[in-house]
Each structure stands twice: as C-alpha cells, then as structure tokens.
Scaffold this motif. Sequence first.
Motif, short mmCIF file in Angstrom:
data_model
loop_
_atom_site.label_atom_id
_atom_site.label_comp_id
_atom_site.label_asym_id
_atom_site.label_seq_id
_atom_site.Cartn_x
_atom_site.Cartn_y
_atom_site.Cartn_z
N ALA A 189 32.30 39.14 48.14
CA ALA A 189 32.96 38.68 46.51
C ALA A 189 31.98 37.63 46.28
N LYS A 190 31.47 36.73 46.04
CA LYS A 190 30.39 36.89 45.40
C LYS A 190 29.29 37.92 44.37
N GLU A 240 32.60 38.35 42.19
CA GLU A 240 33.22 37.70 40.77
C GLU A 240 31.56 37.56 39.86
N PRO A 298 33.61 41.72 37.87
CA PRO A 298 34.07 42.60 38.33
C PRO A 298 34.13 43.38 38.05
N LYS A 321 33.80 46.67 41.56
CA LYS A 321 34.63 46.81 42.24
C LYS A 321 35.03 48.78 42.78
#
Length: 137
Positions: free
Chosen positions: A29-30, A33, A36, A39
């Motif tokens: 998640a970090k 963040e 991006p 991903k």
Amino acid sequence: MEEKTITLVQESFEKVKPIAATAAEIFYAKLFELDPALKHLFPSSDEAMAAQGNKLMTMLASAVAGLKNLDMLIPVLENLGKRHVEYKVEPSHYDTVGAALIHTLGAGLGEDFTTEVKDAWVSVYGTMSSVMIKASY
C-alpha cells in the motif's frame, strides 16, 4: 556490517514475523502510494498480491537470517537483483522500496521501532540494495 546492527535487525524482524501478511499489505500500500506507476509491475488480483506479499516476507526473512554470513548472502542478493531487471525494476525503484520498507517496519513495530533500530534497517537495506543494483546495472 557491525554485529550490533545485525542483531537489531534480526531481533526486530522476529517481532514482525507474526504479522507478516499484514506487514506485506502495509508495504505494498505504501509502495503504490509513493509511486503509483509501480503498480503495473505487480499482479492485479488480491490472491496474486497475497502470494507476492508472502514471497516478499520470505525473501526478507532469508536475507535477515543471512546477515551473519555475507559470503553466502551476497550471491543470493546479486541473483535477486538480476532477476529484478527482468521484472522491469529500475535502480531508482530501490529508494522507493526502501522508504516503503522503513514505513512498514515503523507501523509494524510501533514503539519498538526506535531510532537505533531504524538506523540499523536503513544501513542493512542500503547494503542489500547496493549489492542488487551493482550486480544488475
């Protein structure tokens, strides 16, 4: 690498092991963040990301366990770095991963993530990532 640094990293990682799945979730998640664009380098399904998180924690556990035997750990890290090139990992990504790792450890360890422990992890991650980058680029 100093013995105290190794001990701090190994002892603190033992406290993270019981929450490995949660730590992996916090980490990714970090990471996403912070950048991006990373991903797209990872699987999109929740199941595949859970497996990826398991791989991450297993690799970290192996690396942390191997800190007292760098002669054996360095070739493993070099091979891992070379494999990451195939995954489209760039040298700059290692800084982002390091930031996500430190954030994750802080979240997972809470009050046990002292300045001394943080500095030990920063040192160890810096050494590991340098070996991986040097072997790959």
